[in-house]
Design a protein around this motif. Structure first.
Motif, PDB file in Angstrom:
ATOM      1  N   GLY A   1       0.808  -1.209   0.000  1.00  0.00           N
ATOM      2  CA  GLY A   1       0.000   0.000   0.000  1.00  0.00           C
ATOM      3  C   GLY A   1       0.835   1.250   0.000  1.00  0.00           C
TER       4      GLY A   1
ATOM      5  N   MET B   1      -4.221   1.737   3.725  1.00  0.00           N
ATOM      6  CA  MET B   1      -4.153   1.061   2.423  1.00  0.00           C
ATOM      7  C   MET B   1      -5.252   0.023   2.216  1.00  0.00           C
ATOM      8  SD  MET B   1      -0.939  -1.571   2.738  1.00  0.00           S
ATOM      9  CE  MET B   1      -0.993  -3.065   3.721  1.00  0.00           C
TER      10      MET B   1
ATOM     11  N   TYR C   1      -8.756   1.726   0.694  1.00  0.00           N
ATOM     12  CA  TYR C   1      -8.858   2.512  -0.530  1.00  0.00           C
ATOM     13  C   TYR C   1     -10.095   2.097  -1.313  1.00  0.00           C
ATOM     14  CZ  TYR C   1      -3.903   3.759   0.102  1.00  0.00           C
ATOM     15  OH  TYR C   1      -2.707   4.223   0.588  1.00  0.00           O
TER      16      TYR C   1
ATOM     17  N   THR D   1      -6.028  -2.149  -3.228  1.00  0.00           N
ATOM     18  CA  THR D   1      -4.578  -1.998  -3.075  1.00  0.00           C
ATOM     19  C   THR D   1      -3.854  -3.174  -3.710  1.00  0.00           C
ATOM     20  OG1 THR D   1      -2.887  -1.328  -1.466  1.00  0.00           O
ATOM     21  CG2 THR D   1      -4.301  -3.181  -0.850  1.00  0.00           C
TER      22      THR D   1
ATOM     23  N   TRP E   1       1.207   1.167  -7.290  1.00  0.00           N
ATOM     24  CA  TRP E   1       1.459   2.500  -6.750  1.00  0.00           C
ATOM     25  C   TRP E   1       2.774   3.055  -7.260  1.00  0.00           C
ATOM     26  CZ3 TRP E   1      -3.075   3.420  -5.335  1.00  0.00           C
ATOM     27  CH2 TRP E   1      -3.848   2.446  -4.691  1.00  0.00           C
TER      28      TRP E   1
END
Length: 498
Positions: A335, A340, A343, A347, A410
Motif C-alpha cells: 500500500g 491502504m 482505498y 490496493t 502504486w
C-alpha cells in the motif's frame, strides 16, 4: 405440531440457501453501521400469551424489511415494530408485521455476531407453530437452517403467534438466554453483551412452498439490529466479516536502503547489492481452521531482506521448508499509506512462490483478489524460487513506478513509505494459513509494516523495536481473506496443469 415440523424441515431444506440463510455470510463486504440499536430491558413480568400489556412500549423500535426482488433500484418496504426484554433466564421479543403487501404467514428471527452463536426461531403465525433454528457458519459448508434437534440440539424456544387478515401478524416469543445448547448454536448472553438480529418474512406465500420474500438484507447494504442486554456497553460484534474499516496505530518501520549494484532474480541472494540490504525477521502465526482462532504455538519464521535501486523494489524471503509443494507461496500486500486496506479502488497484492508469479490487487476491505491482467493491467514484476536442502528462498522484484494504475500499482520514489503485510500458504490448498499477527486485548491484529525507501547515500538507522503498525481484524476476517484468495490459486493450478 408433528405435521408442521415435517413440513418446515422440508421447506427449509429446499429454500434454506435463500437470502435469509446466506445474507449474513455472503453480503457483508465492509464494517456495517448499526441500522437500529435496541436495549432489552429487564422485565420479569412478561407472559408469552400474544397480549402485549405487560411490555414497555417506550422501548419499541421500528425497522424496515425489504421485498426480495430481482432489482437494485426499487423495493417494496414494510416497517415492522419490534421489542426485546429479558429476565433471569430468557430473552423475550415481540414483532408486528403489517398487512400492507398481503397476509403475513410466517417470520424468522436470526441471531448472529458471536462465535458459536448462529441461532434463530421460525414462527409460523398462520398455524401458530414455531421451531428453534440453527444456521451454518461462514467457515462451514453452506447448509440450510434446520431445527436444533436435527443438529443434535434442543428446542429452547416458545412462541404465541396471532395471524390476522386485517392488521398483520403478531409474533411474541422467548428462548433461553443461556441454554448451553452448543449443538443448536444457541445464544449465550449476559448483562451488557450484544447480539445481531436479522428478520425474514413470508408475505402472501406459505413457507412450505418457497423461501421468505421479505427481509432485512438487500444487496446494497448489510442491515441488522444491534441488541444489547440491559445496557449498551459497547460489546463488539463479529458480523461474519467483521470490521473492514478498522482503527489503526503506527509504530516502528522497516527500511530499504538504496543500492547501486545489479540484482539478478534467480532465487539466490548472492549479489553484492544484497550485502547492503536491511534484514528483518517475521514470525507468522497459524490460523486454526476448525475454530477460526489464531494458534500462536504454531509459527513460521521468515527472514526478509529489503532494498531498492530507485527503479525497482527488491525483497528476499527465506523460510524453513524441506519439500516443494504446489500449495506453498508467500503473499505480499502493498500500500501507499496507513489506510491502504480501505482505498475505494483497492490496493496492490502479489503472490510469490513455486507457482507462477502473480500481480493482482485486493478490492476495498480485503475482498477477492483480481489478477491485473484480467482487467487490462500488467503482470509487473518477477520472482524466482530455489531450495537449499532445508530452506525455500524467494527472490522478488517489482517496479517502483510501473504506471499500471489499472492493476492498482502504486508510484514510489526514494524517500517515500511503502506499507506491507505478509501472508503465507504452507502446505495449503485453501489459501494462506499463516499471518503476521499481534494479539491486542485478546484479539488478533494484522501487522502492517511501513517500509521507508531510503535516498541514495542515506544510511539506515536500524530502529527496529516491538512497536508495530497494526490493523484490527477478527479471526473471521482471516477466513474471508483466505476464502477470497482461493479462486486465484485454483486458476493458477489450472494454468500449471495445461
Amino acid at each position: 405440531m408433528k405435521v408442521y415440523r415435517t413440513l418446515t424441515i422440508v421447506v427449509i431444506t429446499i429454500f434454506g440457501l435463500s437470502i435469509l440463510s446466506t445474507g449474513a455470510i455472503n453480503i457483508v463486504a465492509q464494517n456495517p453501521a448499526t441500522n437500529l440499536s435496541l436495549v432489552a430491558e429487564y422485565n420479569p413480568g412478561i407472559s408469552i400469551d400474544g397480549i402485549y400489556d405487560d411490555w414497555n412500549i417506550a422501548n419499541e423500535g421500528y425497522f424496515d424489511i425489504f421485498e426480495y426482488v430481482d432489482t437494485t433500484s426499487a423495493y417494496n418496504i414494510l416497517t415492522v415494530t419490534i421489542n426485546f426484554a429479558y429476565n433471569d433466564t430468557h430473552l423475550f421479543w415481540y414483532l408486528h408485521i403489517p398487512v400492507d403487501f398481503g397476509h403475513v404467514k410466517a417470520a424468522d428471527l436470526h441471531f448472529f455476531g458471536k462465535p458459536g452463536q448462529n441461532d434463530g426461531v421460525h414462527m409460523y403465525a398462520y398455524y401458530n407453530t414455531f421451531m428453534d433454528l440453527a444456521f451454518s457458519d461462514e467457515n462451514e459448508d453452506p447448509a440450510p437452517p434446520m431445527d436444533d434437534e436435527s443438529y443434535g440440539g434442543t428446542n429452547d424456544a416458545f412462541c404465541s403467534l396471532i395471524y390476522t387478515s386485517n392488521n398483520g401478524s403478531f409474533f411474541e416469543g422467548a428462548k433461553l438466554m443461556r441454554s448451553g445448547d452448543i449443538a443448536g448454536k444457541d445464544i449465550f448472553l449476559d448483562y451488557g453483551q450484544a447480539i445481531a438480529v436479522e428478520i425474514a418474512a413470508w408475505i402472501n406465500i406459505f413457507p412450505e412452498n418457497e423461501g421468505p420474500n421479505f427481509g432485512t438484507m438487500i444487496p446494497e447494504e448489510f442491515r441488522y439490529i444491534r441488541l444489547d442486554i440491559g445496557d449498551n456497553l459497547g460489546d463488539p460484534l463479529d458480523l461474519f466479516g467483521g470490521p473492514m474499516y478498522p482503527e489503526t496505530t503506527e509504530g516502528s518501520e522497516f527500511q530499504a536502503p538504496y543500492v547501486v549494484d545489479t540484482i539478478s532474480i534467480d532465487g539466490v541472494a548472492d549479489e553484492t547489492a544484497w550485502d547492503d540490504a536491511m534484514e528483518y525477521q517475521l514470525t507468522l502465526s497459524y490460523l486454526n481452521w476448525s475454530t477460526g482462532l489464531i494458534d500462536t504455538s504454531l509459527v513460521w519464521d521468515v527472514r526478509i531482506l529489503v532494498c531498492h535501486d530507485g527503479t525497482n523494489m527488491y525483497f528476499y524471503f527465506e523460510l524453513y521448508d524441506e519439500l516443494e509443494t504446489p500449495g506453498d507461496w508467500v503473499g505480499l500486500v502493498i500500500g501507499k499509506s496507513v489506510d491502504m486496506l480501505n482505498y475505494t479502488d483497492g490496493t496492490d497484492f502479489v503472490m510469490l512462490g513455486s507457482l507462477p508469479y502473480l500481480d493482482a490487487y485486493l478490492p476495498k476491505g480485503l475482498g477477492g483478489p483480481t489478477a491485473d491482467e484480467t482487467v487490462g493491467g500488467v503482470n509487473d514484476g518477477q520472482a524466482n524460487v530455489t531450495y537449499t536442502g532445508t530452506h525455500r528462498n524467494i527472490e522478488f522484484t517489482k517496479p517502483l513506478m510501473s504506471g499500471d494504475t489499472v492493476g492498482r500499482d502504486w508510484t514510489f520514489n526514494a524517500g517515500d513509505y511503502m506499507y506491507i503485510t505478509v501472508v503465507l500458504a504452507q502446505n495449503s490448498e485453501e489459501g494462506p494459513n499463516y499471518f503476521d499477527l499481534k494479539d491486542i486485548d485478546g484479539k488478533p491484529h494484522f501487522v502492517i509494516h511501513p517500509v521507508k525507501l531510503l535516498n541514495e547515500g542515506e544510511e539506515p538507522t536500524d530502529e527496529n523495536d516491538d512497536n508495530t503498525f497494526t490493523i484490527g481484524f477478527s479471526a473471521t476476517d482471516l477466513l474471508i481473506i483466505t476464502a477470497s484468495i482461493t479462486p486465484i490459486i485454483a486458476i493458477i493450478y489450472l494454468r500449471r496443469k495445461k
